[in-house]
Enzyme design. Structure first.
Site, PDB file in Angstrom:
ATOM      1  N   LYS A 296      30.611   1.593  13.197  1.00 47.69           N
ATOM      2  CA  LYS A 296      31.822   1.102  12.534  1.00 47.69           C
ATOM      3  C   LYS A 296      31.592   0.556  11.133  1.00 47.69           C
ATOM      4  CE  LYS A 296      34.493   2.298  15.695  1.00 47.69           C
ATOM      5  NZ  LYS A 296      34.302   3.713  15.368  1.00 47.69           N
ATOM      6  N   TYR A 384      36.008   4.655  19.410  1.00 45.34           N
ATOM      7  CA  TYR A 384      34.886   5.320  18.733  1.00 45.34           C
ATOM      8  C   TYR A 384      35.376   6.255  17.620  1.00 45.34           C
ATOM      9  CZ  TYR A 384      30.152   7.128  18.192  1.00 45.34           C
ATOM     10  OH  TYR A 384      28.921   7.452  17.671  1.00 45.34           O
TER      11      TYR A 384
HETATM   12  P1  FAS Z   1      26.769  -1.472   0.576  1.00 46.27           P
HETATM   13  O1  FAS Z   1      25.867  -2.619   0.932  1.00 46.27           O
HETATM   14  O2  FAS Z   1      26.459  -0.102   1.065  1.00 46.27           O
HETATM   15  O3  FAS Z   1      26.874  -1.352  -1.018  1.00 46.27           O
HETATM   16  C1  FAS Z   1      26.948  -2.503  -1.821  1.00 46.27           C
HETATM   17  C2  FAS Z   1      26.391  -2.144  -3.190  1.00 46.27           C
HETATM   18  O4  FAS Z   1      26.553  -3.281  -4.034  1.00 46.27           O
HETATM   19  C3  FAS Z   1      24.899  -1.827  -3.140  1.00 46.27           C
HETATM   20  O5  FAS Z   1      24.662  -0.605  -3.793  1.00 46.27           O
HETATM   21  C4  FAS Z   1      24.238  -3.002  -3.866  1.00 46.27           C
HETATM   22  O6  FAS Z   1      23.101  -2.610  -4.607  1.00 46.27           O
HETATM   23  C5  FAS Z   1      25.355  -3.472  -4.782  1.00 46.27           C
HETATM   24  N1  FAS Z   1      25.280  -4.884  -5.152  1.00 46.27           N
HETATM   25  C6  FAS Z   1      24.903  -5.928  -4.383  1.00 46.27           C
HETATM   26  N2  FAS Z   1      24.988  -7.083  -5.089  1.00 46.27           N
HETATM   27  C7  FAS Z   1      25.439  -6.746  -6.330  1.00 46.27           C
HETATM   28  C8  FAS Z   1      25.725  -7.476  -7.508  1.00 46.27           C
HETATM   29  N3  FAS Z   1      25.555  -8.809  -7.544  1.00 46.27           N
HETATM   30  N4  FAS Z   1      26.155  -6.811  -8.599  1.00 46.27           N
HETATM   31  C9  FAS Z   1      26.323  -5.469  -8.570  1.00 46.27           C
HETATM   32  N5  FAS Z   1      26.067  -4.699  -7.483  1.00 46.27           N
HETATM   33  C10 FAS Z   1      25.621  -5.348  -6.378  1.00 46.27           C
HETATM   34  N6  FAS Z   1      26.688   1.502   9.434  1.00 46.27           N
HETATM   35  C11 FAS Z   1      26.895   2.465  10.361  1.00 46.27           C
HETATM   36  O7  FAS Z   1      28.052   2.803  10.617  1.00 46.27           O
HETATM   37  N7  FAS Z   1      25.821   3.044  11.020  1.00 46.27           N
HETATM   38  C12 FAS Z   1      24.524   2.692  10.748  1.00 46.27           C
HETATM   39  O8  FAS Z   1      23.583   3.219  11.333  1.00 46.27           O
HETATM   40  C13 FAS Z   1      24.272   1.704   9.781  1.00 46.27           C
HETATM   41  N8  FAS Z   1      22.982   1.334   9.477  1.00 46.27           N
HETATM   42  C14 FAS Z   1      22.772   0.329   8.538  1.00 46.27           C
HETATM   43  C15 FAS Z   1      21.465  -0.093   8.209  1.00 46.27           C
HETATM   44  C16 FAS Z   1      21.248  -1.119   7.276  1.00 46.27           C
HETATM   45  C17 FAS Z   1      19.845  -1.563   6.937  1.00 46.27           C
HETATM   46  C18 FAS Z   1      22.359  -1.744   6.658  1.00 46.27           C
HETATM   47  C19 FAS Z   1      22.152  -2.858   5.660  1.00 46.27           C
HETATM   48  C20 FAS Z   1      23.651  -1.322   6.968  1.00 46.27           C
HETATM   49  C21 FAS Z   1      23.868  -0.276   7.910  1.00 46.27           C
HETATM   50  N9  FAS Z   1      25.161   0.172   8.236  1.00 46.27           N
HETATM   51  C22 FAS Z   1      25.388   1.128   9.147  1.00 46.27           C
HETATM   52  C23 FAS Z   1      26.296  -0.376   7.604  1.00 46.27           C
HETATM   53  C24 FAS Z   1      26.428   0.299   6.266  1.00 46.27           C
HETATM   54  O9  FAS Z   1      26.579   1.664   6.442  1.00 46.27           O
HETATM   55  C25 FAS Z   1      27.565  -0.374   5.555  1.00 46.27           C
HETATM   56  O10 FAS Z   1      28.683  -0.524   6.405  1.00 46.27           O
HETATM   57  C26 FAS Z   1      27.978   0.360   4.309  1.00 46.27           C
HETATM   58  O11 FAS Z   1      26.851   0.506   3.503  1.00 46.27           O
HETATM   59  C27 FAS Z   1      29.087  -0.446   3.648  1.00 46.27           C
HETATM   60  O12 FAS Z   1      29.240   0.011   2.374  1.00 46.27           O
HETATM   61  P2  FAS Z   1      29.544  -1.005   1.174  1.00 46.27           P
HETATM   62  O13 FAS Z   1      30.605  -1.938   1.590  1.00 46.27           O
HETATM   63  O14 FAS Z   1      29.720  -0.140  -0.022  1.00 46.27           O
HETATM   64  O15 FAS Z   1      28.242  -1.910   1.029  1.00 46.27           O
HETATM   65  C1  PHB Z   2      23.183   7.189  12.706  1.00 51.08           C
HETATM   66  O1  PHB Z   2      22.509   6.601  11.820  1.00 51.08           O
HETATM   67  O2  PHB Z   2      23.202   8.434  12.833  1.00 51.08           O
HETATM   68  C2  PHB Z   2      24.003   6.358  13.647  1.00 51.08           C
HETATM   69  C3  PHB Z   2      23.842   4.984  13.635  1.00 51.08           C
HETATM   70  C4  PHB Z   2      24.602   4.208  14.500  1.00 51.08           C
HETATM   71  C5  PHB Z   2      25.486   4.839  15.382  1.00 51.08           C
HETATM   72  C6  PHB Z   2      25.635   6.221  15.379  1.00 51.08           C
HETATM   73  C7  PHB Z   2      24.879   6.987  14.504  1.00 51.08           C
HETATM   74  O3  PHB Z   2      26.212   4.085  16.251  1.00 51.08           O
END
Ligand code: FAS
Ligand code: PHB
Length: 389
Positions: A296, A384
């Site tokens: 999500k 989902y």
């Molecule tokens: P983001 O964090 O992607 O982007 C924010 C941007 O702002 C970054 O590029 C950063 O460099 C920039 N930024 C930060 N501070 C700043 C500042 N002061 N000035 C300027 N720029 C700045 N979601 C899933 O659905 N499935 C997953 O498997 C999953 N795995 C993840 C694993 C990790 C390690 C993390 C941290 C997140 C994961 N997520 C996952 C969630 C992820 O996908 C986020 O929901 C998604 O990146 C959200 O996007 P943004 O809101 O754009 O934030």
């Molecule tokens: C993926 O990274 O492919 C991923 C991560 C979390 C999920 C499903 C897929 O729940």
């Protein structure tokens, strides 16, 4: 410099908002702390809900996604060697798409560059001024040179560790958090996926997830201790542990190979309220975090962007601020349902260190109820594939 909307953060939220606004003739500037290559190097989400697919198409960046994405009709849930499929298509007539966040971000960068969009990389010392006034502005440094952008609105799309949420005074914002006592150790390997759809595996040894990016790029996760670091896990140790947690037929056909990326993500549920303060709007991870179990994270960022994009368009095209005034309440209503589903999937499938024998029996019964009850499968399927915007 002056723009209509100053967007802080060049991840999927910020880029998608900038591209959607551009298509409506609304000007924005994106400020990104890192380089484009750094942003594209982060391996994150993999599953796109139908709402995100629609937004990507509306932004004019859906073509490669529709060509290369994998439509998934359901997912496998397993417990030890027992396994069953929750079929979204049979149950509710909907599907999801597998198309990595890296590719989403790549497509959005390409579209912004093709349209001459203004993205400033390597910004430092970003400060939002006058968010609660009628004349907000943002200051920042690039290569030590101070810069200023005057704007109508600021979109805080800078993720969990950004500056936007911190700009809202502590006596205005309220934060809700749950930190889980484990993390996810994830690897990417240039190997064929073990199954044509995902396998969410629960086992006595802990959770595992089998996912993919394409026919020869697989994404696997195992629940791990928060005290672990990626260097504690050789590829061999990872593969052996994964095999112990997934059904034996999958373990037998698993193709292993060297990891090309290995990282540990902590798991937390987090929401900040409100998501608006004056002319500052928070979107995506800047406002909320979910454990990735329900896929999500990126998808709740998408619904925030949907609401804010429509609110800004209504304001600039019709002079009506109703959408902007209702943004926080509308976004939070959907976010809390996604938080609930992500917490439920995480509670259902992971091993918790303080679980009693009774707790384990409850977890087992919940999985068994999901396996045998159509209404339970329908509820899981609806969450989902994505609840309505
Ligand atoms: P983001 O964090 O992607 O982007 C924010 C941007 O702002 C970054 O590029 C950063 O460099 C920039 N930024 C930060 N501070 C700043 C500042 N002061 N000035 C300027 N720029 C700045 N979601 C899933 O659905 N499935 C997953 O498997 C999953 N795995 C993840 C694993 C990790 C390690 C993390 C941290 C997140 C994961 N997520 C996952 C969630 C992820 O996908 C986020 O929901 C998604 O990146 C959200 O996007 P943004 O809101 O754009 O934030
Ligand atoms: C993926 O990274 O492919 C991923 C991560 C979390 C999920 C499903 C897929 O729940």
């Amino acid at each position: 410099m002056k723009t209509q909307v100053c967007i802080i953060g060049g991840g999927p939220s910020g880029l998608l908002l900038s591209q959607l606004l551009h298509r409506k003739g609304i000007d924005s500037i994106v400020l990104e702390r890192k380089t484009k290559d750094y942003v594209l190097g982060r391996i994150r989400a993999g599953i796109l809900e139908k709402g995100m697919l629609h937004l990507m198409r509306e932004a004019g960046v859906g073509e490669r996604m529709d060509r290369e994405g994998f439509v998934h009709e359901g997912t496998v849930i397993s417990y030890g060697d027992e396994q069953f499929t929750v079929n979204f298509k049979d149950t509710i007539g909907e599907t999801v798409m597998v198309y990595g966040q890296t590719e989403v971000t790549r497509d959005l960068y390409a579209a912004r560059e093709a349209a001459g969009g203004q993205i400033v990389f390597n910004v430092d010392q970003v400060v939002i001024h006058g968010a609660d006034s009628d004349a907000p502005f943002v200051t920042y440094d690039v290569d030590g040179d101070p810069q200023r952008i005057d704007c109508d609105y600021v979109a805080g799309c800078d993720g969990f560790h950004g500056v936007s949420r911190q700009t809202i005074p502590l006596d205005v914002r309220k934060e809700y958090e749950k930190v889980y006592p484990f993390g996810w150790l994830g690897i990417l390997s240039e190997t064929p996926p073990v199954h044509e759809e995902l396998i969410y595996a629960s086992s006595e040894r802990g959770f595992a997830l089998c996912s993919m990016r394409n026919d020869n790029l697989s994404r696997y996760y195992i629940q791990c201790s928060l005290s672990d670091s990626p260097d504690d896990w050789t590829d061999e140790a990872f593969w052996e542990e994964l095999k112990r947690r997934i059904p034996s037929d999958a373990a037998d056909r698993l193709v292993t190979g060297p990891s090309i990326e290995k990282s540990i993500a902590p798991l937390r549920s987090f929401v900040t309220e409100p998501m608006r303060w004056g002319r500052l709007f928070l979107c995506g991870d800047a406002a909320h975090i979910v454990p990735p179990t329900g896929a999500k994270g990126l998808n709740t960022a998408a619904s925030d962007i949907h609401y804010l994009y429509h609110g800004l368009t209504q304001f600039y095209h019709e002079g009506d601020s109703a959408g902007l005034d209702g943004y926080s309440e509308k976004a939070l209503a959907r976010i809390w349902k996604a938080e609930r589903f992500s917490w439920w999937m995480t509670s259902l499938l992971h091993r918790f260190p303080d679980q009693s024998e009774f707790d384990l029996k409850m977890q087992r019964a919940e999985i068994e109820f999901l396996r045998t009850n159509k209404a339970a499968q329908q509820a899981m399927a609806e969450n989902y594939v994505g609840l309505p915007y």
